[in-house]
Design an enzyme around this catalytic site. Structure first.
Site, PDB file in Angstrom:
ATOM      1  N   LEU A  41       0.860  -1.184   0.000  1.00 35.53           N
ATOM      2  CA  LEU A  41       0.000   0.000   0.000  1.00 35.53           C
ATOM      3  C   LEU A  41       0.891   1.226   0.000  1.00 35.53           C
ATOM      4  O   LEU A  41       1.810   1.330   0.814  1.00 35.53           O
ATOM      5  CB  LEU A  41      -0.876   0.026   1.249  1.00 35.53           C
ATOM      6  N   HIS A  95       9.908   4.909  -1.467  1.00 35.55           N
ATOM      7  CA  HIS A  95       8.559   5.475  -1.478  1.00 35.55           C
ATOM      8  C   HIS A  95       7.842   4.706  -0.382  1.00 35.55           C
ATOM      9  O   HIS A  95       7.799   3.469  -0.422  1.00 35.55           O
ATOM     10  CB  HIS A  95       7.899   5.225  -2.838  1.00 35.55           C
ATOM     11  N   LEU A  96       7.319   5.400   0.602  1.00 32.15           N
ATOM     12  CA  LEU A  96       6.672   4.749   1.728  1.00 32.15           C
ATOM     13  C   LEU A  96       5.696   3.680   1.260  1.00 32.15           C
ATOM     14  O   LEU A  96       4.884   3.925   0.366  1.00 32.15           O
ATOM     15  CB  LEU A  96       5.918   5.797   2.563  1.00 32.15           C
ATOM     16  N   HIS A  97       5.806   2.495   1.839  1.00 35.31           N
ATOM     17  CA  HIS A  97       4.874   1.420   1.517  1.00 35.31           C
ATOM     18  C   HIS A  97       4.656   0.525   2.725  1.00 35.31           C
ATOM     19  O   HIS A  97       5.562   0.292   3.511  1.00 35.31           O
ATOM     20  CB  HIS A  97       5.322   0.611   0.298  1.00 35.31           C
ATOM     21  N   ILE A  98       3.419   0.080   2.850  1.00 33.20           N
ATOM     22  CA  ILE A  98       3.030  -0.829   3.921  1.00 33.20           C
ATOM     23  C   ILE A  98       2.842  -2.208   3.307  1.00 33.20           C
ATOM     24  O   ILE A  98       2.107  -2.360   2.325  1.00 33.20           O
ATOM     25  CB  ILE A  98       1.715  -0.369   4.590  1.00 33.20           C
TER      26      ILE A  98
END
Length: 137
Positions: A41, A95-98
């Site tokens: 995400l 890139h920030l991701h969960i």
């Protein structure tokens, strides 16, 4: 950012199996999943790390993580999920991701030395993405 893989996926320039789209967030299958259905995400806005995440994106991003954690149970018959964010260290794409990873007791996941698996083919990946999209409504 033109050189960011996740920004390219968000823009539609790089193909991905998208399972969730909102005005603020996109979720797509990890190409090297821990287990099938492993989803990433990301905020649509390029944010490199969790520390840089604007307050106004906190609820949309983590709300989507909560929804997807429920969806993997429904769609994939998982008993639970592992939800994680690498922040700089082990963050292969800046890139920030969960990560939302479906889990089942006895699945072999121990600590942070995770085995990786592959989808048999593009059709199988599309099937998993479709199941998750359906569970998300």
């Amino acid at each position: 950012m033109s050189d960011c893989l996740f920004c390219s996926i968000i823009a539609g320039s790089t193909p991905a199996h998208v399972v969730l789209e909102t005005p603020e967030v996109v979720g797509f299958l990890d190409v090297r999943p821990v287990f099938k259905g492993h989803t990433l995400l990301v905020p649509r806005e390029h944010v490199a790390t969790l520390v840089e995440l604007p307050d106004e994106l906190m609820v949309p991003l983590f709300g989507a993580a909560r929804s997807l954690a429920a969806a993997v149970r429904t769609a994939l018959d998982a008993q639970g999920s592992f939800v994680a964010v690498n922040n700089v260290v082990s963050q292969s794409v800046p890139h920030l991701h969960i990560h939302v990873v479906p889990r089942t007791k006895g699945d072999g996941l121990r600590g942070f030395f995770w085995p990786r698996t592959k989808y048999a083919d593009d059709a199988e990946a599309a099937e998993y993405a479709g199941k998750l999209r359906a569970a998300l409504g």
